[in-house]
Design a protein around this motif. Sequence first.
Motif, PDB file in Angstrom:
ATOM      1  N   VAL A 150       0.828  -1.145   0.053  1.00 46.16           N
ATOM      2  CA  VAL A 150      -0.109  -0.028  -0.020  1.00 46.16           C
ATOM      3  C   VAL A 150       0.993   1.269   0.015  1.00 46.16           C
ATOM      4  O   VAL A 150       1.737   1.312   0.883  1.00 46.16           O
ATOM      5  CB  VAL A 150      -0.974   0.053   1.112  1.00 46.16           C
ATOM      6  N   SER A 151       0.747   2.157  -1.071  1.00 43.04           N
ATOM      7  CA  SER A 151       1.705   3.072  -0.910  1.00 43.04           C
ATOM      8  C   SER A 151       0.972   4.465  -0.289  1.00 43.04           C
ATOM      9  O   SER A 151      -0.087   4.295   0.041  1.00 43.04           O
ATOM     10  CB  SER A 151       2.023   3.533  -2.525  1.00 43.04           C
ATOM     11  N   ALA A 152       1.755   5.551  -0.309  1.00 45.15           N
ATOM     12  CA  ALA A 152       1.520   6.437   0.801  1.00 45.15           C
ATOM     13  C   ALA A 152       0.084   7.216   0.437  1.00 45.15           C
ATOM     14  O   ALA A 152      -0.743   7.382   1.526  1.00 45.15           O
ATOM     15  CB  ALA A 152       2.553   7.609   0.639  1.00 45.15           C
ATOM     16  N   ARG A 153      -0.268   7.400  -0.719  1.00 43.38           N
ATOM     17  CA  ARG A 153      -1.605   8.248  -0.772  1.00 43.38           C
ATOM     18  C   ARG A 153      -2.658   7.165  -0.523  1.00 43.38           C
ATOM     19  O   ARG A 153      -3.663   7.792   0.025  1.00 43.38           O
ATOM     20  CB  ARG A 153      -1.527   8.722  -2.231  1.00 43.38           C
ATOM     21  N   SER A 154      -2.560   6.085  -0.865  1.00 43.43           N
ATOM     22  CA  SER A 154      -3.487   5.083  -0.554  1.00 43.43           C
ATOM     23  C   SER A 154      -3.821   4.854   0.804  1.00 43.43           C
ATOM     24  O   SER A 154      -4.729   4.676   1.465  1.00 43.43           O
ATOM     25  CB  SER A 154      -3.271   3.640  -1.339  1.00 43.43           C
ATOM     26  N   PHE A 155      -2.514   4.845   1.464  1.00 43.12           N
ATOM     27  CA  PHE A 155      -2.413   4.409   3.005  1.00 43.12           C
ATOM     28  C   PHE A 155      -3.291   5.496   3.770  1.00 43.12           C
ATOM     29  O   PHE A 155      -3.965   5.340   4.770  1.00 43.12           O
ATOM     30  CB  PHE A 155      -1.300   4.392   3.275  1.00 43.12           C
ATOM     31  N   HIS A 156      -3.002   6.908   3.348  1.00 49.92           N
ATOM     32  CA  HIS A 156      -3.465   7.933   3.999  1.00 49.92           C
ATOM     33  C   HIS A 156      -5.040   8.379   3.620  1.00 49.92           C
ATOM     34  O   HIS A 156      -5.460   9.206   4.276  1.00 49.92           O
ATOM     35  CB  HIS A 156      -2.542   9.135   4.111  1.00 49.92           C
ATOM     36  N   SER A 157      -5.461   7.617   2.526  1.00 44.79           N
ATOM     37  CA  SER A 157      -6.766   8.053   2.052  1.00 44.79           C
ATOM     38  C   SER A 157      -7.867   7.729   3.392  1.00 44.79           C
ATOM     39  O   SER A 157      -7.756   6.661   3.923  1.00 44.79           O
ATOM     40  CB  SER A 157      -6.976   7.418   0.767  1.00 44.79           C
ATOM     41  N   PRO A 158      -8.864   8.511   3.080  1.00 49.42           N
ATOM     42  CA  PRO A 158      -9.977   8.245   4.120  1.00 49.42           C
ATOM     43  C   PRO A 158     -10.611   6.955   3.947  1.00 49.42           C
ATOM     44  O   PRO A 158     -11.329   6.201   4.964  1.00 49.42           O
ATOM     45  CB  PRO A 158     -10.983   9.431   3.847  1.00 49.42           C
ATOM     46  N   GLY A 159     -10.608   6.382   2.796  1.00 46.89           N
ATOM     47  CA  GLY A 159     -11.329   5.098   2.546  1.00 46.89           C
ATOM     48  C   GLY A 159     -10.845   3.828   2.824  1.00 46.89           C
ATOM     49  O   GLY A 159     -11.149   2.870   2.713  1.00 46.89           O
TER      50      GLY A 159
END
Length: 277
Positions: free
Chosen positions: A117-126
């Motif tokens: 899981v990359s950064a943007r996906s990890f920190h995304s609300p969903g």
Amino acid sequence: RAKWNSAPFLFFETEEDASATEHLQFSGQLHGALEREEFELHYQPKIDLASGRICGAEALLRWQHPQQGLVLPKRFISVAEQLGMISPITDWVLDTALAHSKQWQVGGEPVAISINVSARSFHSPGLIAGIRQALLKAGVDGSQLEVEITEDTLMADLDHGAGILEELSKLGVSIAIDDFGTGYSSLSYLKRLPINTLKIDQSFLQDMANDPRDVAIVRSIIELGHNLNCKVVAEGVEAQGVREQLKGLGCDLVQGFYISKPLPDAGFREWLSHSTH
Ligand code: C2E
Ligand code: CA
Ligand code: CA
Ligand code: CA
């Protein structure tokens, strides 16, 4: 490398980034790649060094490009991140990997799956809702899933990341720190976050047979991991000698071309049925 702190999501791993022209070209073509079903997952086994048994597999994304053939993630992941496509891709990876892994068995036991899981996906609300939903949909227990993140991903927003890790561990999902030893962070996060696995970066392993400094680093990471009750995985193991060395150092798991290259689902099943691991 750009620093995270000032601009968390403007992160480039220069050496892994697509060239400017390729970037432009891929930008257009990545749109719709999910719908056109051009992505596929390859799976690489992880072996328990003590027992020799398989105890999991990592899902690695590939893009079946209409003209270029199989494209590796380093050429398109950052483009996908910048296009805002990475969260839908992560959802697809979750669904696909869980559906495949449900079919795998070794001695009647399921084989756990790890996803990146990359950064943007990890920190995304969903993220958490997406994982919970994917587990439900597949009918797979959280304990069968591991999420691999890098230290840089975590450090992009440590407070937020800590909350995500707590939620993941409530779901029974394991957390691995990928490329361990290559980040710029301090180690203090390790003692207060629910981290289950350290993955020693392959850069420390490839020359381990010749360089005692690599051995010293690998030994230290194994000791650190064990003192923190983490499993330690060595990735990028390409030779028998390194595997033996790692066993001697008390490393828990190994993954690498020496055991198997990443394989498509059918090939992986074939490997499982023939392997004595
Ligand atoms: P990673 O998570 O560190 O994955 C390990 C990489 O090392 C993989 O490259 C794997 O094929 C390769 N590898 C495995 N064993 C050996 C070995 O013995 N020798 C060598 N030289 N290499 C080995 P791959 O598949 O090209 O993936 C590169 C990176 O792309 C991954 O690094 C990961 O950061 C990212 N990635 C892969 N799949 C996904 C995904 O589904 N989502 C996201 N966000 N990132 C992904
Ligand atoms: Ca990984
Ligand atoms: Ca890695
Ligand atoms: Ca990497």
